[in-house]
Write an enzyme that holds these catalytic residues in place. Structure first.
Site, PDB file in Angstrom:
ATOM      1  N   HIS A   1      38.897  35.798  30.471  1.00  0.00           N
ATOM      2  CA  HIS A   1      37.965  36.064  31.570  1.00  0.00           C
ATOM      3  C   HIS A   1      38.194  35.009  32.643  1.00  0.00           C
ATOM      4  O   HIS A   1      37.587  33.932  32.630  1.00  0.00           O
ATOM      5  CB  HIS A   1      36.520  36.047  31.041  1.00  0.00           C
ATOM      6  CG  HIS A   1      35.506  36.476  32.051  1.00  0.00           C
ATOM      7  ND1 HIS A   1      34.290  37.021  31.710  1.00  0.00           N
ATOM      8  CD2 HIS A   1      35.523  36.444  33.413  1.00  0.00           C
ATOM      9  CE1 HIS A   1      33.602  37.311  32.805  1.00  0.00           C
ATOM     10  NE2 HIS A   1      34.321  36.953  33.852  1.00  0.00           N
TER      11      HIS A   1
ATOM     12  N   HIS B  39      32.548  43.779  33.351  1.00  0.00           N
ATOM     13  CA  HIS B  39      31.450  42.819  33.372  1.00  0.00           C
ATOM     14  C   HIS B  39      30.160  43.608  33.122  1.00  0.00           C
ATOM     15  O   HIS B  39      29.915  44.632  33.788  1.00  0.00           O
ATOM     16  CB  HIS B  39      31.334  42.153  34.742  1.00  0.00           C
ATOM     17  CG  HIS B  39      32.366  41.112  35.042  1.00  0.00           C
ATOM     18  ND1 HIS B  39      33.713  41.320  34.928  1.00  0.00           N
ATOM     19  CD2 HIS B  39      32.222  39.822  35.472  1.00  0.00           C
ATOM     20  CE1 HIS B  39      34.361  40.220  35.269  1.00  0.00           C
ATOM     21  NE2 HIS B  39      33.476  39.291  35.603  1.00  0.00           N
TER      22      HIS B  39
ATOM     23  N   HIS C   3      39.127  34.990  36.901  1.00  0.00           N
ATOM     24  CA  HIS C   3      39.453  35.663  38.166  1.00  0.00           C
ATOM     25  C   HIS C   3      40.432  34.765  38.892  1.00  0.00           C
ATOM     26  O   HIS C   3      40.074  33.619  39.238  1.00  0.00           O
ATOM     27  CB  HIS C   3      38.189  35.862  38.996  1.00  0.00           C
ATOM     28  CG  HIS C   3      37.140  36.665  38.291  1.00  0.00           C
ATOM     29  ND1 HIS C   3      36.955  38.009  38.493  1.00  0.00           N
ATOM     30  CD2 HIS C   3      36.219  36.309  37.344  1.00  0.00           C
ATOM     31  CE1 HIS C   3      35.965  38.453  37.731  1.00  0.00           C
ATOM     32  NE2 HIS C   3      35.500  37.427  37.019  1.00  0.00           N
TER      33      HIS C   3
ATOM     34  N   GLU D 116      25.585  40.246  32.589  1.00  0.00           N
ATOM     35  CA  GLU D 116      25.636  38.881  33.151  1.00  0.00           C
ATOM     36  C   GLU D 116      24.281  38.660  33.851  1.00  0.00           C
ATOM     37  O   GLU D 116      23.465  37.861  33.405  1.00  0.00           O
ATOM     38  CB  GLU D 116      26.799  38.748  34.147  1.00  0.00           C
ATOM     39  CG  GLU D 116      26.894  37.368  34.811  1.00  0.00           C
ATOM     40  CD  GLU D 116      27.985  37.302  35.892  1.00  0.00           C
ATOM     41  OE1 GLU D 116      28.432  38.357  36.372  1.00  0.00           O
ATOM     42  OE2 GLU D 116      28.360  36.167  36.264  1.00  0.00           O
TER      43      GLU D 116
ATOM     44  N   ASP E   5      36.034  31.938  33.886  1.00  0.00           N
ATOM     45  CA  ASP E   5      35.521  32.785  34.975  1.00  0.00           C
ATOM     46  C   ASP E   5      36.127  32.390  36.328  1.00  0.00           C
ATOM     47  O   ASP E   5      37.149  32.946  36.719  1.00  0.00           O
ATOM     48  CB  ASP E   5      33.981  32.745  34.999  1.00  0.00           C
ATOM     49  CG  ASP E   5      33.354  34.012  35.580  1.00  0.00           C
ATOM     50  OD1 ASP E   5      34.098  34.964  35.891  1.00  0.00           O
ATOM     51  OD2 ASP E   5      32.117  34.054  35.709  1.00  0.00           O
ATOM     52  N   ASP E   6      35.506  31.472  37.050  1.00  0.00           N
ATOM     53  CA  ASP E   6      35.971  31.038  38.380  1.00  0.00           C
ATOM     54  C   ASP E   6      35.949  29.508  38.401  1.00  0.00           C
ATOM     55  O   ASP E   6      35.077  28.893  39.040  1.00  0.00           O
ATOM     56  CB  ASP E   6      35.024  31.586  39.459  1.00  0.00           C
ATOM     57  CG  ASP E   6      34.947  33.105  39.409  1.00  0.00           C
ATOM     58  OD1 ASP E   6      35.894  33.761  39.852  1.00  0.00           O
ATOM     59  OD2 ASP E   6      33.938  33.627  38.892  1.00  0.00           O
TER      60      ASP E   6
HETATM   61  N1  ADE Z   1      33.820  38.050  40.492  1.00  0.00           N
HETATM   62  C1  ADE Z   1      34.258  36.808  40.273  1.00  0.00           C
HETATM   63  N2  ADE Z   1      33.475  36.190  39.368  1.00  0.00           N
HETATM   64  C2  ADE Z   1      32.520  37.083  38.997  1.00  0.00           C
HETATM   65  C3  ADE Z   1      31.429  37.063  38.103  1.00  0.00           C
HETATM   66  N3  ADE Z   1      31.120  35.982  37.372  1.00  0.00           N
HETATM   67  N4  ADE Z   1      30.659  38.153  38.004  1.00  0.00           N
HETATM   68  C4  ADE Z   1      30.933  39.231  38.725  1.00  0.00           C
HETATM   69  N5  ADE Z   1      31.951  39.319  39.580  1.00  0.00           N
HETATM   70  C5  ADE Z   1      32.743  38.253  39.722  1.00  0.00           C
HETATM   71 ZN    ZN Z   2      33.826  37.202  35.825  1.00  0.00          ZN
END
Ligand code: ADE
Ligand code: ZN
Length: 340
Positions: free
Chosen positions: A20, A200, A22, A203, A281-282
């Site tokens: 996971h 996703h 991006h 969340e 994630d990011d």
């Molecule tokens: N795009 C990038 N990170 C995300 C996240 N945590 N949830 C939904 N879309 C995303």
């Molecule tokens: Zn994500």
């Protein structure tokens, strides 16, 4: 709570799979500034520190607004290569051996960047990462759920000339008010094309969206999924059917999905038999790459050495690696666990 040094060593050594991530979320402020300078893009910040100060989010949307704006500096094939190569170098330092990367084509095509540029740059980096680090990777094309079904269909059609370059489809962006059901038909088409479906769900959205992702999109993994515990029958189903969750604890903290990591349900889900995995994630926006997520989760929720090994095994099993590679990786994880 400080992390036990033996757990720290184990985390460093464990071969990791990232499921996971991006790739656009690995754009560090330094690179944002460098690419903005290269292309003459004006940024609404006067320094790298000012960018980092702006990363104080109160929910998913407050993050997405900055994340999509940051993507504007990604313009040519070399930019996508540079972005992905920096991630692979950082992931290799954390002993990531396989990564399945999300990317958001609509964020780029909407700005006039051709798909060829995106796929080309990412593919160049994926090949270099395998050559340089032995790190294997795959791409998962994500549909932006705040956009229409029609836009998702057009994106899938436009990506068909690159069909051999991505392994699956995902669903991301603002979850509230954009249920998986909106994309039932486009996911059916993607599955017919042999693409592996993930989404996703749970969340910020309710547990019902996790049921929808499973029943309507027929996903093989749930990304995040942490709100599953609002429905005990769903937790039971996830455990019974071995449906992996790609959890991102530092993301959940930064986006206020949880108030404190000590309140995170990660350990409870693991102990309940759900196939949870740890991911970043990011990471450029949330202050930690995958090993940081392992460390923070272990320290805050009291994961044991055996549980950390289970997390790494869950990720290998939940990957889309071919069976021999997956079995080889599981053997490597067990060997490291035995050495620790
Ligand atoms: N795009 C990038 N990170 C995300 C996240 N945590 N949830 C939904 N879309 C995303
Ligand atoms: Zn994500």
């Amino acid at each position: 709570m400080p992390l036990d040094p033996s757990l720290e060593r184990l985390i460093r050594r464990l071969p990791k799979v990232e499921l996971h991530l991006h790739i656009e979320g690995t754009l560090e402020p330094e690179m944002m500034f460098a690419l903005a300078g290269k292309h003459g893009v004006a940024l609404p910040y006067d320094s790298v520190e000012a960018v980092r100060r702006a990363y104080a989010f109160h929910d998913l949307q407050s993050f997405l607004d900055l994340y999509y704006a940051g993507c504007d500096v990604l313009r040519d094939r070399r930019d996508f290569y540079t972005l992905a190569m920096a991630y692979f170098a950082r992931a290799h330092a954390d002993n990531v051996v396989h990564a399945e990367l999300f990317f958001d084509p609509q964020t780029h095509t909407a700005r006039g960047i051709p798909l060829e540029v995106v796929f080309g740059g990412l593919r160049d980096a994926m090949e270099d990462a395998q050559r340089r680090y032995g790190l294997t990777s795959e791409l998962i094309l994500c549909f932006l759920r705040h956009l229409s079904e029609e836009d998702a269909f057009a994106t899938l059609d436009a990506a068909l000339p690159f069909r051999s370059e991505f392994i699956g489809v995902g669903l991301d962006s603002g979850e509230r008010g954009n249920p998986p059901s909106k994309f039932e038909r486009v996911f059916a088409k993607a599955r017919d094309l042999g693409l592996r479906p993930v989404a996703h769900a749970g969340e910020e959205g309710p547990a019902a969206y996790i049921h929808e992702a499973l029943d309507l999109l027929k996903v093989e993994r749930i990304d995040h999924g942490v709100r599953c515990d609002e429905d005990p029958a769903l937790v039971e189903r996830l455990a019974r059917d071995h449906i992996p969750l790609t959890v991102c604890p530092l993301s959940n903290l930064k986006l206020c999905v949880v108030k404190d990591l000590a309140d995170h349900n990660f350990a409870a889900l693991l102990r309940r038999g759900v196939a949870v995995t740890i991911n970043s994630d990011d990471p450029a926006y949330f202050g930690g790459y995958i090993a940081d997520n392992y460390r923070a989760t272990a320290a805050a929720t009291g994961l044991t050495a055996a549980e950390l090994v289970t997390c790494a095994e869950n990720a290998a099993r939940a990957s889309f690696l071919p069976t021999p590679a997956r079995d080889g990786l599981l053997a490597q994880i067990r060997a490291e666990a035995a050495r620790a």
